[in-house]
Design a protein around this motif. Structure first.
Motif, PDB file in Angstrom:
ATOM      1  N   LEU A  53     -34.879  27.070   6.730  1.00 42.10           N
ATOM      2  CA  LEU A  53     -35.016  27.470   5.321  1.00 42.10           C
ATOM      3  C   LEU A  53     -33.747  28.082   4.736  1.00 42.10           C
ATOM      4  O   LEU A  53     -33.701  28.379   3.532  1.00 42.10           O
ATOM      5  N   LEU A  54     -32.749  28.292   5.575  1.00 47.00           N
ATOM      6  CA  LEU A  54     -31.483  28.873   5.109  1.00 47.00           C
ATOM      7  C   LEU A  54     -30.507  27.767   4.770  1.00 47.00           C
ATOM      8  O   LEU A  54     -30.524  26.721   5.416  1.00 47.00           O
ATOM      9  N   ARG A  78     -43.416  21.749  10.001  1.00 49.68           N
ATOM     10  CA  ARG A  78     -42.776  20.733  10.851  1.00 49.68           C
ATOM     11  C   ARG A  78     -42.232  21.315  12.152  1.00 49.68           C
ATOM     12  O   ARG A  78     -41.982  20.571  13.095  1.00 49.68           O
ATOM     13  N   ILE A  79     -42.020  22.621  12.190  1.00 48.39           N
ATOM     14  CA  ILE A  79     -41.443  23.254  13.376  1.00 48.39           C
ATOM     15  C   ILE A  79     -42.499  23.277  14.485  1.00 48.39           C
ATOM     16  O   ILE A  79     -43.610  23.750  14.287  1.00 48.39           O
ATOM     17  N   GLU A  80     -42.136  22.773  15.645  1.00 50.83           N
ATOM     18  CA  GLU A  80     -43.078  22.736  16.773  1.00 50.83           C
ATOM     19  C   GLU A  80     -43.300  24.137  17.321  1.00 50.83           C
ATOM     20  O   GLU A  80     -42.344  24.864  17.617  1.00 50.83           O
ATOM     21  N   LEU A 136     -48.593  38.541  14.904  1.00 49.89           N
ATOM     22  CA  LEU A 136     -47.213  38.671  14.441  1.00 49.89           C
ATOM     23  C   LEU A 136     -47.145  38.016  13.074  1.00 49.89           C
ATOM     24  O   LEU A 136     -47.823  37.022  12.828  1.00 49.89           O
ATOM     25  N   PHE A 137     -46.345  38.592  12.183  1.00 53.89           N
ATOM     26  CA  PHE A 137     -46.062  37.881  10.941  1.00 53.89           C
ATOM     27  C   PHE A 137     -44.562  37.814  10.738  1.00 53.89           C
ATOM     28  O   PHE A 137     -43.835  38.735  11.091  1.00 53.89           O
ATOM     29  N   LEU A 138     -44.129  36.681  10.221  1.00 52.28           N
ATOM     30  CA  LEU A 138     -42.745  36.470   9.823  1.00 52.28           C
ATOM     31  C   LEU A 138     -42.733  36.508   8.305  1.00 52.28           C
ATOM     32  O   LEU A 138     -43.315  35.631   7.654  1.00 52.28           O
ATOM     33  N   LYS A 185     -36.615  31.851  14.904  1.00 55.61           N
ATOM     34  CA  LYS A 185     -35.260  31.583  14.405  1.00 55.61           C
ATOM     35  C   LYS A 185     -35.146  30.160  13.879  1.00 55.61           C
ATOM     36  O   LYS A 185     -34.521  29.923  12.841  1.00 55.61           O
ATOM     37  N   LYS A 186     -35.736  29.215  14.588  1.00 61.42           N
ATOM     38  CA  LYS A 186     -35.704  27.823  14.117  1.00 61.42           C
ATOM     39  C   LYS A 186     -36.402  27.706  12.763  1.00 61.42           C
ATOM     40  O   LYS A 186     -35.939  26.991  11.869  1.00 61.42           O
TER      41      LYS A 186
END
Length: 175
Positions: free
Chosen positions: A46-47, A85-87, A64-66, A40-41
């Motif tokens: 990106l939204l 950049r998302i941890e 898993l793929f997003l 979600k982060k």
């Protein structure tokens, strides 16, 4: 176009087993919630400017793929930077970006369904989710979805029996 964030878990068997137990609870917890928060982060970063719809699916490889519907492929480098950049949670071994995935080949209604399912998974793992039939848990939602397709309760029961047969056949397949 569509891109994927392909995710591999460090210990896939242990992680998937743990998440399967944590996700099915009335209120999801643990590793599953941490994974949903990470996804979600990523989406929220990106939204609204970079992506439209999105969805994730668990798979054997990647684990898993997003999938992300990119509004303007000319902005792909900025998108990559934001995603990287998302941890990542500690149980994720790697996360790689794949371009031109072909997800746009699905019918629009299927993409919308996957998108709705992912938005619901994010909601279900959020602090604001309250378990229970009257609070729109997955039992209620599947019942409503079946109602739109099958009209009569006996047809909904037949649908669930068909799902059980498919699941039995799938679960007997060697991995």
């Amino acid at each position: 176009g569509w891109i994927h964030l392909d995710i591999y878990f460090k210990d896939v068997k242990e992680t998937m087993l743990r998440m399967s137990h944590e996700a099915i609870r009335d209120k999801p917890k643990g590793t599953y919630v941490k994974l949903m928060a990470y996804l979600k982060k990523t989406v929220d970063s990106l939204l609204p400017g970079y992506i439209g719809r999105y969805f994730f699916l668990f798979e054997p490889r990647p684990h898993l793929f997003l999938a992300l519907e990119v509004k303007d492929m000319k902005k792909i480098e900025a998108i990559k930077r934001k995603i990287l950049r998302i941890e990542k949670p500690g149980f994720i071994a790697s996360a790689n970006i794949m371009l031109n995935t072909g997800d746009g080949g699905h019918p629009e209604t299927v993409l919308d369904f996957f998108y709705a399912g992912t938005k619901y998974a994010f909601f279900r793992a959020s602090p604001s989710y309250k378990p229970g039939y009257k609070n729109h848990d997955e039992t209620k939602l599947i019942h409503c979805f079946s109602n739109q397709l099958f009209i009569e309760p006996k047809n909904e029961i037949a649908f669930h029996k068909k799902c059980l047969k498919i699941w039995d056949a799938y679960s007997d397949t060697p991995q």
